[in-house]
Design a protein around this motif. Structure first.
Motif, PDB file in Angstrom:
ATOM      1  N   GLN A   1       0.860  -1.179   0.000  1.00 58.62           N
ATOM      2  CA  GLN A   1       0.000   0.000   0.000  1.00 58.62           C
ATOM      3  C   GLN A   1       0.906   1.243   0.000  1.00 58.62           C
ATOM      4  OE1 GLN A   1      -2.535   1.218   3.520  1.00 58.62           O
ATOM      5  NE2 GLN A   1      -4.111   0.269   2.230  1.00 58.62           N
ATOM      6  N   GLN A   2       0.590   2.185  -0.864  1.00 66.32           N
ATOM      7  CA  GLN A   2       1.381   3.407  -1.006  1.00 66.32           C
ATOM      8  C   GLN A   2       0.625   4.573  -0.380  1.00 66.32           C
ATOM      9  OE1 GLN A   2       1.696   4.797  -5.066  1.00 66.32           O
ATOM     10  NE2 GLN A   2       3.783   5.516  -4.752  1.00 66.32           N
ATOM     11  N   VAL A   3       1.302   5.313   0.492  1.00 63.55           N
ATOM     12  CA  VAL A   3       0.707   6.479   1.141  1.00 63.55           C
ATOM     13  C   VAL A   3       1.478   7.714   0.686  1.00 63.55           C
ATOM     14  CG1 VAL A   3       0.105   7.589   3.323  1.00 63.55           C
ATOM     15  CG2 VAL A   3       0.029   5.082   3.134  1.00 63.55           C
ATOM     16  N   ILE A   4       0.781   8.645   0.009  1.00 65.72           N
ATOM     17  CA  ILE A   4       1.433   9.823  -0.564  1.00 65.72           C
ATOM     18  C   ILE A   4       0.872  11.093   0.073  1.00 65.72           C
ATOM     19  CG2 ILE A   4       1.938  11.090  -2.688  1.00 65.72           C
ATOM     20  CD1 ILE A   4       1.223   8.516  -4.233  1.00 65.72           C
ATOM     21  N   PHE A   5       1.752  11.897   0.625  1.00 67.02           N
ATOM     22  CA  PHE A   5       1.409  13.233   1.099  1.00 67.02           C
ATOM     23  C   PHE A   5       1.765  14.180  -0.047  1.00 67.02           C
ATOM     24  CE2 PHE A   5       1.290  10.899   4.902  1.00 67.02           C
ATOM     25  CZ  PHE A   5       0.677  11.643   5.898  1.00 67.02           C
ATOM     26  N   VAL A   6       0.756  14.570  -0.795  1.00 67.64           N
ATOM     27  CA  VAL A   6       0.968  15.296  -2.042  1.00 67.64           C
ATOM     28  C   VAL A   6       1.526  16.692  -1.782  1.00 67.64           C
ATOM     29  CG1 VAL A   6      -0.131  16.177  -4.140  1.00 67.64           C
ATOM     30  CG2 VAL A   6      -0.912  14.008  -3.115  1.00 67.64           C
ATOM     31  N   VAL A   7       2.582  17.028  -2.554  1.00 66.44           N
ATOM     32  CA  VAL A   7       3.165  18.371  -2.520  1.00 66.44           C
ATOM     33  C   VAL A   7       3.244  18.858  -3.964  1.00 66.44           C
ATOM     34  CG1 VAL A   7       5.111  19.815  -1.867  1.00 66.44           C
ATOM     35  CG2 VAL A   7       4.542  17.817  -0.476  1.00 66.44           C
TER      36      VAL A   7
ATOM     37  N   LEU B   1      -6.501  14.196   7.264  1.00 72.15           N
ATOM     38  CA  LEU B   1      -5.337  14.895   6.723  1.00 72.15           C
ATOM     39  C   LEU B   1      -5.629  15.419   5.323  1.00 72.15           C
ATOM     40  CD1 LEU B   1      -2.644  12.283   7.802  1.00 72.15           C
ATOM     41  CD2 LEU B   1      -3.150  14.453   8.934  1.00 72.15           C
ATOM     42  N   LEU B   2      -5.069  16.573   5.000  1.00 70.54           N
ATOM     43  CA  LEU B   2      -5.278  17.180   3.687  1.00 70.54           C
ATOM     44  C   LEU B   2      -4.337  16.594   2.651  1.00 70.54           C
ATOM     45  CD1 LEU B   2      -5.647  20.959   4.668  1.00 70.54           C
ATOM     46  CD2 LEU B   2      -7.473  19.385   3.985  1.00 70.54           C
ATOM     47  N   ASP B   3      -4.871  16.385   1.448  1.00 73.48           N
ATOM     48  CA  ASP B   3      -4.060  15.967   0.293  1.00 73.48           C
ATOM     49  C   ASP B   3      -3.196  14.744   0.595  1.00 73.48           C
ATOM     50  OD1 ASP B   3      -5.047  18.077  -1.270  1.00 73.48           O
ATOM     51  OD2 ASP B   3      -3.546  19.451  -0.463  1.00 73.48           O
ATOM     52  N   VAL B   4      -3.824  13.708   1.126  1.00 74.46           N
ATOM     53  CA  VAL B   4      -3.140  12.438   1.361  1.00 74.46           C
ATOM     54  C   VAL B   4      -3.837  11.367   0.537  1.00 74.46           C
ATOM     55  CG1 VAL B   4      -2.480  10.676   3.038  1.00 74.46           C
ATOM     56  CG2 VAL B   4      -2.397  13.098   3.672  1.00 74.46           C
ATOM     57  N   THR B   5      -3.063  10.652  -0.255  1.00 77.10           N
ATOM     58  CA  THR B   5      -3.603   9.600  -1.119  1.00 77.10           C
ATOM     59  C   THR B   5      -3.112   8.239  -0.638  1.00 77.10           C
ATOM     60  OG1 THR B   5      -3.631  11.076  -3.030  1.00 77.10           O
ATOM     61  CG2 THR B   5      -3.693   8.711  -3.476  1.00 77.10           C
ATOM     62  N   VAL B   6      -4.032   7.301  -0.515  1.00 74.16           N
ATOM     63  CA  VAL B   6      -3.687   5.932  -0.141  1.00 74.16           C
ATOM     64  C   VAL B   6      -4.024   5.025  -1.320  1.00 74.16           C
ATOM     65  CG1 VAL B   6      -4.078   4.026   1.461  1.00 74.16           C
ATOM     66  CG2 VAL B   6      -4.131   6.395   2.295  1.00 74.16           C
TER      67      VAL B   6
ATOM     68  N   ALA C   1       5.897  -0.186   7.884  1.00 76.20           N
ATOM     69  CA  ALA C   1       6.019   0.715   6.741  1.00 76.20           C
ATOM     70  C   ALA C   1       7.472   1.098   6.542  1.00 76.20           C
ATOM     71  CB  ALA C   1       5.167   1.962   6.958  1.00 76.20           C
ATOM     72  N   THR C   2       7.808   1.385   5.313  1.00 69.89           N
ATOM     73  CA  THR C   2       9.171   1.811   4.993  1.00 69.89           C
ATOM     74  C   THR C   2       9.427   3.203   5.553  1.00 69.89           C
ATOM     75  OG1 THR C   2       8.565   2.908   2.923  1.00 69.89           O
ATOM     76  CG2 THR C   2       9.033   0.543   2.821  1.00 69.89           C
ATOM     77  N   ALA C   3      10.667   3.637   5.456  1.00 66.73           N
ATOM     78  CA  ALA C   3      10.996   5.013   5.824  1.00 66.73           C
ATOM     79  C   ALA C   3      10.314   5.969   4.860  1.00 66.73           C
ATOM     80  CB  ALA C   3      12.511   5.207   5.792  1.00 66.73           C
ATOM     81  N   VAL C   4      10.130   7.183   5.298  1.00 68.80           N
ATOM     82  CA  VAL C   4       9.516   8.223   4.465  1.00 68.80           C
ATOM     83  C   VAL C   4      10.526   8.689   3.432  1.00 68.80           C
ATOM     84  CG1 VAL C   4       8.639  10.592   4.496  1.00 68.80           C
ATOM     85  CG2 VAL C   4       7.900   8.959   6.242  1.00 68.80           C
ATOM     86  N   LYS C   5      10.052   8.891   2.213  1.00 68.12           N
ATOM     87  CA  LYS C   5      10.937   9.287   1.114  1.00 68.12           C
ATOM     88  C   LYS C   5      10.319  10.458   0.356  1.00 68.12           C
ATOM     89  CE  LYS C   5      12.609   5.909  -1.398  1.00 68.12           C
ATOM     90  NZ  LYS C   5      14.074   5.943  -1.262  1.00 68.12           N
ATOM     91  N   GLU C   6      11.150  11.441   0.000  1.00 67.94           N
ATOM     92  CA  GLU C   6      10.700  12.538  -0.853  1.00 67.94           C
ATOM     93  C   GLU C   6      10.745  12.075  -2.306  1.00 67.94           C
ATOM     94  OE1 GLU C   6      12.778  16.191  -0.270  1.00 67.94           O
ATOM     95  OE2 GLU C   6      12.611  16.129   1.919  1.00 67.94           O
ATOM     96  N   THR C   7       9.678  12.343  -3.054  1.00 67.35           N
ATOM     97  CA  THR C   7       9.613  11.959  -4.460  1.00 67.35           C
ATOM     98  C   THR C   7       9.080  13.148  -5.261  1.00 67.35           C
ATOM     99  OG1 THR C   7       7.328  11.151  -4.449  1.00 67.35           O
ATOM    100  CG2 THR C   7       9.050   9.607  -3.722  1.00 67.35           C
ATOM    101  N   ASP C   8       8.944  12.946  -6.570  1.00 68.52           N
ATOM    102  CA  ASP C   8       8.422  14.033  -7.397  1.00 68.52           C
ATOM    103  C   ASP C   8       6.940  14.290  -7.134  1.00 68.52           C
ATOM    104  OD1 ASP C   8       7.712  11.596  -8.446  1.00 68.52           O
ATOM    105  OD2 ASP C   8       7.958  12.183 -10.533  1.00 68.52           O
ATOM    106  N   ARG C   9       6.259  13.361  -6.446  1.00 71.55           N
ATOM    107  CA  ARG C   9       4.848  13.546  -6.097  1.00 71.55           C
ATOM    108  C   ARG C   9       4.667  14.270  -4.770  1.00 71.55           C
ATOM    109  NH1 ARG C   9       5.310   8.538  -8.456  1.00 71.55           N
ATOM    110  NH2 ARG C   9       5.987   7.666  -6.466  1.00 71.55           N
ATOM    111  N   GLY C  10       5.691  14.202  -3.921  1.00 69.12           N
ATOM    112  CA  GLY C  10       5.613  14.805  -2.598  1.00 69.12           C
ATOM    113  C   GLY C  10       6.427  13.994  -1.609  1.00 69.12           C
ATOM    114  N   VAL C  11       5.756  13.482  -0.560  1.00 64.02           N
ATOM    115  CA  VAL C  11       6.412  12.657   0.460  1.00 64.02           C
ATOM    116  C   VAL C  11       5.600  11.381   0.599  1.00 64.02           C
ATOM    117  CG1 VAL C  11       7.221  12.561   2.843  1.00 64.02           C
ATOM    118  CG2 VAL C  11       7.172  14.745   1.647  1.00 64.02           C
TER     119      VAL C  11
END
Length: 312
Positions: A178-184, A219-224, A251-261
């Motif tokens: 499961q992928q959890v994205i905090f959109v930036v 939470l705002l702008d969080v995609t699961v 869960a894995t460590a948090v990583k910054e990506t081109d989508r956000g965190v």
């Protein structure tokens, strides 16, 4: 199939860095004195670029006409970067910085020490990171080309390999992810630090995939996203090591990506062994550096043939 190590670092370069044998005399003239040496599909390759690469080759203890070798490499790197961009491949600054840090660590150096050595050698950290970025992107381009050319094993090949292995099918770990994205958004990169803290807080509470959407509601702008079942050989390279080290329900460590965190939750994992696994495992084992090298040569030759390269 295409390991970044194959293209990035020679053993001689690692030894040179570890020993600190920095050829300070190789430091080239300032960028202000740079001249355009080649124009590759309207993209300039300057003497500054070539001098940086020549210093890089010297640090690797390469032999021959280093200036000409450096010029050839910079022309080919320009072709590679153009193809990477055409394919829409994007290598994040974080991925480049992580590769730089790993290489420094493999030579028992901090990133700052590594940067100092590169700068004194006339290479510069910026040139080396551009090189890393181009090679990481090129690896992805090579993989895409391999797949597009039908680079897969036939059923007969799989049977033959199984017989060679005594008739036993190999097994592999199958993950439910499961992928959890905090959109930036791109225009709000200044919020990356805040979003990273929010992601860290959610990750600390993560105890399985069933409750993640409930946590995300407030939470705002969080995609699961449910990624479904993924076999170990199919894991994205940038996540594979962390996923394999993380226990089920974690869960894995948090990583910054081109989508956000983002982070990846491991919903479940199990060992599986069937025809699909056999084909995938055997295929991954037969993707050799020789194949990569041959495809690399053909791909570059194709790009050169189509390119407009003008020497000044």
């Amino acid at each position: 199939m295409f390991s970044i190590g194959k293209y990035l670092f020679s053993a001689s370069f690692a030894l040179a860095v570890a020993a600190g044998s920095v050829p300070v005399a190789m430091i080239a003239s300032p960028a202000a004195a740079s001249e355009i040496k080649y124009v590759v599909n309207n993209v300039p390759v300057t003497t500054y670029d070539i001098n940086r690469r020549a210093a890089f080759l010297k640090l690797q203890n390469r032999k021959g006409n280093l200036n000409q070798m450096a010029a050839d490499e910079m022309v080919e790197q320009t072709l590679r970067v153009a193809e990477i961009n055409r394919l829409g491949i994007r290598i994040t600054d974080e991925a480049v910085d992580a590769a730089f840090k790993r290489f420094a660590g493999s030579n028992k150096l901090s990133p700052a020490q590594m940067s100092d050595i590169l700068n004194k050698a006339g290479i510069t950290e910026a040139h080396f990171k551009d090189f890393i970025r181009s090679q990481m992107g090129w690896n992805q381009a090579l993989s895409a080309r391999f797949k597009s050319q039908g680079g897969t094993m036939s059923e007969q090949d799989v049977v033959r390999r199984m017989l060679q292995e005594g008739g036993n099918k190999p097994s592999a770990t199958e993950y439910m992810l499961q992928q959890v994205i905090f959109v930036v958004p791109a225009a709000e990169k200044g919020k990356m630090g805040q979003r990273k803290r929010e992601a860290e807080a959610m990750r600390a509470r993560f105890n399985g995939c069933d409750s993640s959407r409930e946590f995300a509601k407030g939470l705002l702008d969080v995609t699961v996203r449910d990624l479904g079942r993924v076999l170990a050989p199919e894991l994205p390279p940038e996540w594979a090591d962390q996923i394999k080290k993380t226990k089920t329900g974690g869960a894995t460590a948090v990583k910054e990506t081109d989508r956000g965190v983002e982070f990846i939750g491991i919903c479940s994992s199990r060992e599986v062994s069937d025809d699909r696994v056999a084909k995938m495992v055997f295929q991954s084992e037969t993707k050799t550096d020789d194949q990569a090298g041959e495809l690399d040569k053909k791909y570059i030759a194709e790009l050169r043939k189509r390119a407009r390269i003008v020497e000044r």
